[in-house]
Design a protein around this motif. Structure first.
Motif, PDB file in Angstrom:
ATOM      1  N   GLY A   1       9.952   5.727   4.620  1.00  0.00           N
ATOM      2  CA  GLY A   1       9.717   6.119   6.008  1.00  0.00           C
ATOM      3  C   GLY A   1      10.540   7.360   6.301  1.00  0.00           C
ATOM      4  O   GLY A   1      11.754   7.365   6.099  1.00  0.00           O
ATOM      5  N   ASN A   2       9.890   8.415   6.731  1.00  0.00           N
ATOM      6  CA  ASN A   2      10.571   9.670   7.004  1.00  0.00           C
ATOM      7  C   ASN A   2      10.471  10.019   8.483  1.00  0.00           C
ATOM      8  O   ASN A   2      10.313   9.150   9.314  1.00  0.00           O
ATOM      9  N   GLU A   3      10.547  11.266   8.801  1.00  0.00           N
ATOM     10  CA  GLU A   3      10.574  11.752  10.187  1.00  0.00           C
ATOM     11  C   GLU A   3       9.391  11.241  11.012  1.00  0.00           C
ATOM     12  O   GLU A   3       8.311  11.030  10.491  1.00  0.00           O
ATOM     13  N   GLY A   4       9.635  11.083  12.313  1.00  0.00           N
ATOM     14  CA  GLY A   4       8.567  10.800  13.253  1.00  0.00           C
ATOM     15  C   GLY A   4       8.479   9.348  13.696  1.00  0.00           C
ATOM     16  O   GLY A   4       9.290   8.503  13.319  1.00  0.00           O
TER      17      GLY A   4
ATOM     18  N   ILE B   1      -0.563 -17.748   9.940  1.00  0.00           N
ATOM     19  CA  ILE B   1      -0.379 -16.781   8.855  1.00  0.00           C
ATOM     20  C   ILE B   1      -0.789 -15.415   9.396  1.00  0.00           C
ATOM     21  O   ILE B   1      -1.859 -15.262   9.991  1.00  0.00           O
ATOM     22  N   VAL B   2       0.099 -14.441   9.201  1.00  0.00           N
ATOM     23  CA  VAL B   2      -0.084 -13.117   9.792  1.00  0.00           C
ATOM     24  C   VAL B   2       0.112 -12.054   8.715  1.00  0.00           C
ATOM     25  O   VAL B   2       0.900 -12.231   7.784  1.00  0.00           O
ATOM     26  N   GLU B   3      -0.612 -10.956   8.855  1.00  0.00           N
ATOM     27  CA  GLU B   3      -0.361  -9.800   7.992  1.00  0.00           C
ATOM     28  C   GLU B   3      -0.027  -8.609   8.871  1.00  0.00           C
ATOM     29  O   GLU B   3      -0.505  -8.513  10.007  1.00  0.00           O
ATOM     30  N   ALA B   4       0.803  -7.730   8.340  1.00  0.00           N
ATOM     31  CA  ALA B   4       1.218  -6.551   9.098  1.00  0.00           C
ATOM     32  C   ALA B   4       1.349  -5.352   8.174  1.00  0.00           C
ATOM     33  O   ALA B   4       1.572  -5.500   6.968  1.00  0.00           O
ATOM     34  N   LYS B   5       1.220  -4.186   8.781  1.00  0.00           N
ATOM     35  CA  LYS B   5       1.390  -2.916   8.067  1.00  0.00           C
ATOM     36  C   LYS B   5       2.159  -1.965   8.959  1.00  0.00           C
ATOM     37  O   LYS B   5       2.056  -2.022  10.182  1.00  0.00           O
ATOM     38  N   ILE B   6       2.921  -1.092   8.330  1.00  0.00           N
ATOM     39  CA  ILE B   6       3.589  -0.024   9.072  1.00  0.00           C
ATOM     40  C   ILE B   6       3.197   1.304   8.425  1.00  0.00           C
ATOM     41  O   ILE B   6       3.226   1.442   7.201  1.00  0.00           O
ATOM     42  N   HIS B   7       2.796   2.243   9.291  1.00  0.00           N
ATOM     43  CA  HIS B   7       2.346   3.564   8.842  1.00  0.00           C
ATOM     44  C   HIS B   7       3.250   4.649   9.406  1.00  0.00           C
ATOM     45  O   HIS B   7       3.788   4.508  10.506  1.00  0.00           O
ATOM     46  N   ASN B   8       3.388   5.736   8.648  1.00  0.00           N
ATOM     47  CA  ASN B   8       4.150   6.889   9.119  1.00  0.00           C
ATOM     48  C   ASN B   8       3.269   7.742  10.034  1.00  0.00           C
ATOM     49  O   ASN B   8       2.090   7.429  10.220  1.00  0.00           O
ATOM     50  N   PRO B   9       3.804   8.813  10.609  1.00  0.00           N
ATOM     51  CA  PRO B   9       3.004   9.646  11.516  1.00  0.00           C
ATOM     52  C   PRO B   9       1.758  10.264  10.874  1.00  0.00           C
ATOM     53  O   PRO B   9       0.807  10.586  11.564  1.00  0.00           O
ATOM     54  N   ALA B  10       1.745  10.412   9.546  1.00  0.00           N
ATOM     55  CA  ALA B  10       0.572  10.947   8.843  1.00  0.00           C
ATOM     56  C   ALA B  10      -0.439   9.846   8.534  1.00  0.00           C
ATOM     57  O   ALA B  10      -1.403  10.075   7.805  1.00  0.00           O
TER      58      ALA B  10
END
Length: 131
Positions: A87-90, A107-116
């Motif tokens: 994980g970088n800037e933003g 039961i849960v699923e999750a994702k984390i995305h960067n600004p791009a």
């Protein structure tokens, strides 16, 4: 009954929530979204977003999604995270979706995305819902 507003108020009242700088976006019908900023205070020795902050983001957003089903409180029973990139800037966005529910287990699923919109990490977890 837990409502979207009460979920937002409960999370935003936490000192840790404020310290990290989380931003509540939405929690309804078994889904949730939050954002976490990249800040120097949240980095590891390599200067990227600390893995613990990423996991906390995923845990919070999955808890919010579980609470949106009407549970007054939830407990994380199990959580497995896979890191894909740093994980970088933003501003990073974490999303969660309930994928299965019994009377008290979710039961849960999750994702984390960067600004791009590149995947930073993904997670599955089991939560116990408390009414």
């Amino acid at each position: 009954m837990t409502t979207t507003l009460s979920i937002q108020q409960r999370f935003e009242s936490l000192d840790l929530w404020a310290a990290v700088g989380f931003q509540f976006i939405e929690a309804k019908n078994g889904t949730a979204t939050l954002q976490v900023p990249f800040r120097k205070e949240l980095t590891n020795t390599g200067g990227t977003l600390h893995g613990g902050i990423i996991m906390m983001s995923l845990d919070n957003v999955m808890g919010m999604a579980t609470m949106s089903l009407g549970f007054e409180n939830v407990l994380t029973i199990q959580m497995e995270t896979r890191f894909v990139r740093q994980g970088n800037e933003g501003l990073h966005t974490a999303t969660a979706t309930v994928i299965e529910q019994t009377r008290s287990t979710v039961i849960v699923e999750a994702k984390i995305h960067n600004p791009a919109n590149e995947l930073v990490a993904m997670c599955t977890a089991t939560f116990k819902g408390i009414i």
